[in-house]
Each structure stands twice: as structure tokens, then as C-alpha cells.
Scaffold this active site. Structure first.
Site, PDB file in Angstrom:
ATOM      1  N   GLY A  59       0.836  -1.217   0.000  1.00 15.80           N
ATOM      2  CA  GLY A  59       0.000   0.000   0.000  1.00 15.80           C
ATOM      3  C   GLY A  59       0.861   1.254   0.000  1.00 15.80           C
ATOM      4  O   GLY A  59       1.898   1.292   0.660  1.00 15.80           O
ATOM      5  N   ARG A  69       0.887  -4.994  -5.784  1.00 19.12           N
ATOM      6  CA  ARG A  69       1.073  -6.268  -5.081  1.00 19.12           C
ATOM      7  C   ARG A  69       1.354  -7.294  -6.190  1.00 19.12           C
ATOM      8  O   ARG A  69       0.687  -7.298  -7.217  1.00 19.12           O
ATOM      9  CB  ARG A  69      -0.165  -6.619  -4.272  1.00 19.12           C
ATOM     10  N   ASP A 120       5.849  -5.514   5.968  1.00 16.60           N
ATOM     11  CA  ASP A 120       6.421  -6.843   6.239  1.00 16.60           C
ATOM     12  C   ASP A 120       6.487  -7.739   4.994  1.00 16.60           C
ATOM     13  O   ASP A 120       7.485  -8.428   4.778  1.00 16.60           O
ATOM     14  CB  ASP A 120       5.593  -7.561   7.315  1.00 16.60           C
ATOM     15  N   THR A 130       4.159   2.366   5.717  1.00  9.82           N
ATOM     16  CA  THR A 130       2.745   1.973   5.864  1.00  9.82           C
ATOM     17  C   THR A 130       2.042   2.931   6.812  1.00  9.82           C
ATOM     18  O   THR A 130       2.626   3.358   7.812  1.00  9.82           O
ATOM     19  CB  THR A 130       2.587   0.534   6.396  1.00  9.82           C
ATOM     20  N   ASP A 185      -0.252   2.037   8.691  1.00 13.54           N
ATOM     21  CA  ASP A 185      -0.833   1.238   9.780  1.00 13.54           C
ATOM     22  C   ASP A 185      -0.011   1.217  11.071  1.00 13.54           C
ATOM     23  O   ASP A 185      -0.519   0.798  12.115  1.00 13.54           O
ATOM     24  CB  ASP A 185      -1.041  -0.218   9.325  1.00 13.54           C
ATOM     25  N   ASP A 214       2.113  -0.841  11.861  1.00 13.53           N
ATOM     26  CA  ASP A 214       2.079  -2.222  12.368  1.00 13.53           C
ATOM     27  C   ASP A 214       3.376  -2.985  12.117  1.00 13.53           C
ATOM     28  O   ASP A 214       3.365  -4.214  11.972  1.00 13.53           O
ATOM     29  CB  ASP A 214       0.880  -2.973  11.752  1.00 13.53           C
TER      30      ASP A 214
HETATM   31  P1  ADP Z   1       3.218  -4.909   2.719  1.00 12.02           P
HETATM   32  O1  ADP Z   1       4.595  -4.820   2.148  1.00 12.02           O
HETATM   33  O2  ADP Z   1       2.614  -3.561   2.962  1.00 12.02           O
HETATM   34  O3  ADP Z   1       3.160  -5.833   3.921  1.00 12.02           O
HETATM   35  P2  ADP Z   1       2.057  -6.989   1.081  1.00 12.02           P
HETATM   36  O4  ADP Z   1       1.987  -8.012   2.160  1.00 12.02           O
HETATM   37  O5  ADP Z   1       0.915  -6.902   0.118  1.00 12.02           O
HETATM   38  O6  ADP Z   1       2.262  -5.515   1.610  1.00 12.02           O
HETATM   39  O7  ADP Z   1       3.394  -7.302   0.263  1.00 12.02           O
HETATM   40  C1  ADP Z   1       3.782  -6.480  -0.825  1.00 12.02           C
HETATM   41  C2  ADP Z   1       4.438  -7.330  -1.873  1.00 12.02           C
HETATM   42  O8  ADP Z   1       5.625  -7.933  -1.340  1.00 12.02           O
HETATM   43  C3  ADP Z   1       3.612  -8.504  -2.382  1.00 12.02           C
HETATM   44  O9  ADP Z   1       2.693  -8.142  -3.367  1.00 12.02           O
HETATM   45  C4  ADP Z   1       4.695  -9.400  -2.953  1.00 12.02           C
HETATM   46  O10 ADP Z   1       5.107  -8.940  -4.220  1.00 12.02           O
HETATM   47  C5  ADP Z   1       5.834  -9.193  -1.965  1.00 12.02           C
HETATM   48  N1  ADP Z   1       5.786 -10.263  -0.956  1.00 12.02           N
HETATM   49  C6  ADP Z   1       4.895 -10.447   0.036  1.00 12.02           C
HETATM   50  N2  ADP Z   1       5.136 -11.575   0.724  1.00 12.02           N
HETATM   51  C7  ADP Z   1       6.220 -12.131   0.148  1.00 12.02           C
HETATM   52  C8  ADP Z   1       6.968 -13.335   0.376  1.00 12.02           C
HETATM   53  N3  ADP Z   1       6.630 -14.185   1.349  1.00 12.02           N
HETATM   54  N4  ADP Z   1       8.020 -13.580  -0.419  1.00 12.02           N
HETATM   55  C9  ADP Z   1       8.372 -12.734  -1.413  1.00 12.02           C
HETATM   56  N5  ADP Z   1       7.705 -11.597  -1.695  1.00 12.02           N
HETATM   57  C10 ADP Z   1       6.646 -11.300  -0.934  1.00 12.02           C
HETATM   58  O1  F6P Z   2      -1.700  -1.141   4.705  1.00 15.59           O
HETATM   59  C1  F6P Z   2      -2.361   0.051   4.392  1.00 15.59           C
HETATM   60  C2  F6P Z   2      -3.814  -0.203   4.131  1.00 15.59           C
HETATM   61  O2  F6P Z   2      -4.441   0.998   3.735  1.00 15.59           O
HETATM   62  C3  F6P Z   2      -4.577  -0.843   5.291  1.00 15.59           C
HETATM   63  O3  F6P Z   2      -4.925   0.097   6.278  1.00 15.59           O
HETATM   64  C4  F6P Z   2      -5.734  -1.474   4.569  1.00 15.59           C
HETATM   65  O4  F6P Z   2      -6.241  -2.577   5.285  1.00 15.59           O
HETATM   66  C5  F6P Z   2      -5.113  -1.934   3.285  1.00 15.59           C
HETATM   67  O5  F6P Z   2      -3.957  -1.130   3.071  1.00 15.59           O
HETATM   68  C6  F6P Z   2      -6.001  -1.812   2.075  1.00 15.59           C
HETATM   69  O6  F6P Z   2      -5.318  -2.350   1.005  1.00 15.59           O
HETATM   70  P1  F6P Z   2      -5.787  -2.259  -0.505  1.00 15.59           P
HETATM   71  O7  F6P Z   2      -5.167  -1.017  -1.074  1.00 15.59           O
HETATM   72  O8  F6P Z   2      -5.211  -3.482  -1.149  1.00 15.59           O
HETATM   73  O9  F6P Z   2      -7.275  -2.202  -0.520  1.00 15.59           O
END
Ligand code: ADP
Ligand code: F6P
Length: 322
Positions: A15, A76, A107, A129, A131, A133
Site C-alpha cells: 500500500g 502487489r 512486512d 505503511t 498502519d 504495524d
Molecule cells: P506490505 O509490504 O505492505 O506488507 P504486502 O503483504 O501486500 O504488503 O506485500 C507487498 C508485496 O511484497 C507482495 O505483493 C509481494 O510482491 C511481496 N511479498 C509479500 N510476501 C512475500 C513473500 N513471502 N516472499 C516474497 N515476496 C513477498
Molecule cells: O496497509 C495500508 C492499508 O491501507 C490498510 O490500512 C488497509 O487494510 C489496506 O492497506 C487496504 O489495502 P488495498 O489497497 O489493497 O485495498
């Protein structure tokens, strides 16, 4: 390793968050100042796999400090969770001469960075982020702007709620975390704050609270509900039926993720961007940058991902007391 570093790249993933542009600018300008070539990877790991890679000059990041979102775009990318995707990503880096990558995200994005690092590409993660978090840091890029945006919106809802003597349930973002809800709950003087980390699903106690507040002459009743609990609209219907008091739900949604970053987000993101480049130059890889106890710090990604954090008990107690 440090001597070999010639070209670095920066990407934003997951995000978007206000302040990401300040971090991109700092990575680019610090990299150039240290004699490196800097590239921008568009749309996160998806752009890496599709080779959407551009050269970044100092002018490429002019006039972006005040802009919300991310000039590089974000996405993503499921393919990057696979071994094949990760290997392709590392190959693309090598093809473009990229030996270091700064990944701005949460994360999930660090997992991707960790995979690249294991495949020989030096990586540093920055916490981006709204959040808040991410366990290894007290600060994440975008939280300050988001929480101020939400606070201002809630003030407005409160005005109309008081005028109509209504109860208002206002849902804020945060995924599974309640930090935005907690901070707004305190900053907006909410009567009830519902956090996923704390909520016991005892709606009757909220109803009792509303009724007793109304008896004491309160003209409004503001409930801040975290996205991780959700269901604000149906909750409003049930509360109205039980209390006889008009109740409205407002879901603030994506407006919380946009807008011009606050000074704090611009400043911290700038320092973190520069810090990421400097630790890459110092030969570090597989690290994530954080801000803890008043200092910018960095941790091994695995160590950072294994950390946990939860709502501070004292802050929660004070939120109730006020
Ligand atoms: P955030 O980085 O905010 O936690 P996501 O969990 O959607 O958001 O992760 C963002 C991107 O990071 C994913 O779309 C993917 O491309 C990559 N990613 C997430 N998890 C993994 C993983 N276990 N291994 C490799 N790449 C990952
Ligand atoms: O991580 C940021 C955030 O805006 C969260 O607060 C929310 O749950 C999520 O992203 C929404 O994600 P998306 O853009 O995929 O709807």
C-alpha cells in the site's frame, strides 16, 4: 562488498503511504552524492519482473516532497512470492547492473527483499505503511499524515453528529492493527474506541455507555471503530435499534492514505532514505531500518519479522480514563 557497490535502485511496494516520495528523493540524492548510479523500479516487484526500470537523476525527484502517493507507483505481485519469480527478479537486477535495492513497504515487502538478498542482491527495507504495524519500529512512513487526516475528518463528523444529537461510528484504516483508531480515539475525544487487539465483542456495554452518556446530557457519542473489526454499518443499525438514538456509520477509507505528507513524515522518511543508502554503502544487506527510542536503527530482516508489538497498556488505560 562495499567497494563493489556501483548502482542501486529504489522501489515502493504494498500500500502507498504519504512520505514515500520523500524517502525516494533521499535515496536518489544520497546515492548520487555518494557517487552511485541510481535507478527507480516502477510498480514494486511487478515492475522489477517487467523491467520497468528508469534512470534517476537529481531532477527526477524535484518537487515531490509535498506530494502524496508514490511517484514510482506500487503494486502487489503474487509472482514474486514464488522461487521462480524471485530468481527472475535477481536476474533482472544483474542484467541492469543493480547491486543494491532499497525497498519501501511493509512486512510482505521485506520478505521479497530477503529473497533478493539471499540471491546476492544487497537489500535494505524502509517501513512504509500508514498502519504503524511494523514491530521493529516506533515510526512508519505515512502514519503521521494518515492519523492527522483521519483526526480532521472525525472532527467534522463530530460537528454534525452533535448538532443532530446522533451517535456516530467512524471506521478508520489499519488492517489488523488498531494504532490509527487508538490515536484518533484519544485525539478526537471519542466516547468508545474499538481496537482489534482489545475488542471483546460486548456490544451491550457500548449500548449501556451510550444510554448513560445521553442521560448525563451528552449530545453526541463518537465511536472510533478499527477496520480490523469492521461491520460499522450493521453495528450502527443494531445500536440505533437498541438505544432509540439515531446512529450513523462513516467509513473514512482511502482518503486516509492520500494527501500531502506532514513535516514529520517528510523529515523521518528523508533521514531513513539517506540512512538506507549509507548502510548499503557500509556493506550491509538484508536489513530493515527503524526508529526506536529516539534513534534510527537497523535490524536483520528475519529478526525484524520475528518481533512482535502490541497496543501499549498504559496508553490504552489513559484512552479509557479520558
Ligand atoms: P506490505 O509490504 O505492505 O506488507 P504486502 O503483504 O501486500 O504488503 O506485500 C507487498 C508485496 O511484497 C507482495 O505483493 C509481494 O510482491 C511481496 N511479498 C509479500 N510476501 C512475500 C513473500 N513471502 N516472499 C516474497 N515476496 C513477498
Ligand atoms: O496497509 C495500508 C492499508 O491501507 C490498510 O490500512 C488497509 O487494510 C489496506 O492497506 C487496504 O489495502 P488495498 O489497497 O489493497 O485495498
Amino acid at each position: 562488498m562495499a567497494k563493489e557497490l556501483k548502482t542501486i535502485a529504489v522501489l515502493t511496494s504494498g500500500g502507498d503511504a504519504p512520505g514515500m516520495n520523500a524517502a525516494i528523493r533521499a535515496v536518489v540524492r544520497t546515492g548520487l552524492a555518494r557517487g552511485l548510479k541510481v535507478k527507480g523500479i516502477k510498480k514494486g516487484y511487478m515492475g522489477l519482473l517487467n523491467e520497468e526500470i528508469i534512470d534517476m537523476e537529481s531532477r527526477s525527484v524535484s518537487e515531490i516532497l509535498q506530494r502524496g502517493g508514490t511517484i514510482l507507483g506500487t503494486a502487489r505481485c503474487l509472482e514474486f512470492k514464488t522461487k521462480e519469480g524471485q530468481q527472475k527478479g535477481a536476474e533482472v537486477c544483474r542484467k541492469h547492473g543493480i547491486d543494491g535495492v532499497v525497498v519501501i513497504g511493509g512486512d510482505g515487502s521485506y520478505r521479497g527483499a530477503q529473497a533478493l538478498s539471499r540471491l546476492g542482491i544487497n537489500t535494505i527495507g524502509l517501513p512504509g505503511t500508514i498502519d504503524l504495524d511494523i514491530a521493529c519500529t516506533d515510526y512508519t512512513i505515512g502514519f503521521d499524515t494518515a492519523v492527522n487526516t483521519a483526526m480532521q475528518a472525525i472532527d467534522k463528523v463530530k460537528d454534525t453528529s452533535s448538532s443532530h444529537e446522533r451517535c456516530s461510528i467512524i471506521e478508520v484504516m489499519g488492517r489488523n492493527a488498531g494504532y490509527i483508531a487508538l490515536w484518533c480515539g484519544v485525539a478526537n475525544g471519542a466516547e468508545d474506541i474499538l481496537l482489534p487487539e482489545k475488542y471483546d465483542f460486548n456490544e451491550q456495554s457500548i449500548i449501556n455507555n451510550i444510554i448513560s452518556n445521553r442521560k448525563r446530557g451528552k449530545t453526541h457519542h463518537i465511536i472510533i471503530n478499527a477496520e480490523g473489526i469492521g461491520h460499522s454499518t450493521s453495528m450502527a443499525r443494531r445500536i440505533e435499534a437498541a438505544t432509540g438514538i439515531e446512529t450513523r456509520a462513516t467509513i473514512l477509507g482511502y482518503m486516509q492514505r492520500g494527501g500531502s505528507p506532514t513535516c514529520k513524515d517528510r523529515f523521518y522518511a528523508s533521514i531513513m532514505g539517506a540512512y538506507a543508502v549509507d548502510i548499503l554503502m557500509g556493506g550491509k544487506t538484508n536489513r530493515v531500518v527503524g526508529y526506536r527510542d529516539g534513534k534510527f536503527v537497523d535490524y536483520d530482516i528475519e529478526e525484524a519479522l520475528n518481533m512482535t508489538k502490541s497496543i501499549d497498556e498504559y496508553q490504552w488505560e489513559v484512552a479509557h480514563l479520558l
